[in-house]
Write a protein that holds these residues in place. Structure first.
Motif, short mmCIF file in Angstrom:
data_model
loop_
_atom_site.label_atom_id
_atom_site.label_comp_id
_atom_site.label_asym_id
_atom_site.label_seq_id
_atom_site.Cartn_x
_atom_site.Cartn_y
_atom_site.Cartn_z
N TYR A 79 0.87 -1.18 0.00
CA TYR A 79 0.00 0.00 0.00
C TYR A 79 0.90 1.22 0.00
CZ TYR A 79 -3.37 3.49 1.56
OH TYR A 79 -4.14 4.61 1.66
N ILE A 80 0.74 2.04 -1.04
CA ILE A 80 1.59 3.21 -1.22
C ILE A 80 0.72 4.46 -1.23
CG2 ILE A 80 3.21 4.35 -2.78
CD1 ILE A 80 3.83 1.52 -3.83
N GLN A 81 1.20 5.52 -0.62
CA GLN A 81 0.53 6.82 -0.67
C GLN A 81 1.45 7.82 -1.33
OE1 GLN A 81 -0.48 7.89 3.34
NE2 GLN A 81 -2.55 7.12 3.12
N ILE A 82 0.92 8.55 -2.31
CA ILE A 82 1.65 9.67 -2.90
C ILE A 82 0.99 10.93 -2.34
CG2 ILE A 82 2.28 10.87 -5.01
CD1 ILE A 82 2.23 8.16 -6.40
N ILE A 83 1.74 11.65 -1.52
CA ILE A 83 1.22 12.80 -0.80
C ILE A 83 1.77 14.07 -1.43
CG2 ILE A 83 1.05 13.94 1.43
CD1 ILE A 83 1.66 11.11 2.64
N VAL A 84 0.88 14.95 -1.85
CA VAL A 84 1.26 16.24 -2.43
C VAL A 84 0.90 17.33 -1.44
CG1 VAL A 84 0.93 17.84 -4.34
CG2 VAL A 84 0.86 15.39 -4.77
N THR A 85 1.86 18.16 -1.10
CA THR A 85 1.63 19.28 -0.19
C THR A 85 1.90 20.57 -0.94
OG1 THR A 85 2.38 17.90 1.62
CG2 THR A 85 2.21 20.24 2.06
N SER A 86 0.90 21.44 -0.98
CA SER A 86 1.03 22.74 -1.63
C SER A 86 0.45 23.78 -0.70
CB SER A 86 0.29 22.73 -2.97
OG SER A 86 0.37 24.01 -3.57
N GLY A 87 1.33 24.54 -0.07
CA GLY A 87 0.85 25.52 0.91
C GLY A 87 0.24 24.80 2.09
N GLN A 88 -1.02 25.10 2.38
CA GLN A 88 -1.71 24.44 3.49
C GLN A 88 -2.54 23.25 3.02
OE1 GLN A 88 -4.00 27.52 5.34
NE2 GLN A 88 -2.23 28.42 6.35
N ASP A 89 -2.59 23.01 1.72
CA ASP A 89 -3.40 21.92 1.17
C ASP A 89 -2.57 20.65 1.02
OD1 ASP A 89 -5.65 23.58 0.89
OD2 ASP A 89 -4.91 24.33 -1.02
N THR A 90 -3.20 19.51 1.32
CA THR A 90 -2.56 18.21 1.19
C THR A 90 -3.49 17.30 0.41
OG1 THR A 90 -1.41 18.50 3.29
CG2 THR A 90 -1.56 16.26 2.44
N PHE A 91 -2.94 16.63 -0.60
CA PHE A 91 -3.70 15.71 -1.44
C PHE A 91 -3.01 14.35 -1.39
CE2 PHE A 91 -3.90 19.99 -3.13
CZ PHE A 91 -5.27 20.20 -3.16
N VAL A 92 -3.80 13.30 -1.18
CA VAL A 92 -3.25 11.95 -1.06
C VAL A 92 -3.80 11.07 -2.17
CG1 VAL A 92 -3.06 9.93 0.43
CG2 VAL A 92 -3.07 12.21 1.45
N THR A 93 -2.89 10.37 -2.87
CA THR A 93 -3.28 9.41 -3.90
C THR A 93 -2.89 8.02 -3.41
OG1 THR A 93 -2.87 11.05 -5.62
CG2 THR A 93 -2.99 8.75 -6.31
N PRO A 94 -3.87 7.17 -3.10
CA PRO A 94 -3.55 5.81 -2.65
C PRO A 94 -3.28 4.88 -3.83
CG PRO A 94 -5.89 6.15 -2.52
CD PRO A 94 -5.29 7.45 -3.02
N LEU A 95 -2.43 3.89 -3.60
CA LEU A 95 -2.08 2.95 -4.66
C LEU A 95 -1.73 1.61 -4.05
CD1 LEU A 95 -1.35 2.60 -7.72
CD2 LEU A 95 0.97 3.23 -7.09
#
Length: 102
Positions: A79-95
């Motif tokens: 189980y892999i998570q690709i976590i993108v952080t931009s400023g105060q926002d966080t986006f997670v893509t599970p794989l």
């Protein structure tokens, strides 16, 4: 007198709504940044899928950061998570990736 109070109330209400809308627009991520991190996330996904290179990484770009975390390794399924952080926002893509035995 009543007309003046009603007019001032309407103007105040319109100003409040305009300020709220403007504030929400200012807080959003610019579309160019969103397209850039989506492209980099897809590159990371392709790299993981094509090369089976499943390691934790952290890449820093001008306006965002991408971090790859391996959460669980069990029975060849990872189980892999690709976590993108931009400023105060966080986006997670599970794989989920299954490693084939060679």
């Amino acid at each position: 007198m009543i007309e003046t109070v009603m007019a001032m109330s309407i103007v105040t209400l319109c100003t409040l709504v305009g300020t709220l809308i403007y504030g929400s627009i200012i807080k959003t991520i610019p579309p160019v940044v969103r397209y850039n991190y989506q492209a980099e996330t897809e590159k990371s996904l392709e790299k993981i899928i094509l090369t089976s290179d499943i390691n934790e990484t952290k890449e820093t770009f001008k306006s965002f950061e991408i971090q790859t975390k391996v959460i669980n390794k069990r029975n060849g399924l990872e189980y892999i998570q690709i976590i993108v952080t931009s400023g105060q926002d966080t986006f997670v893509t599970p794989l989920f990736v299954k490693k084939e035995a060679i």
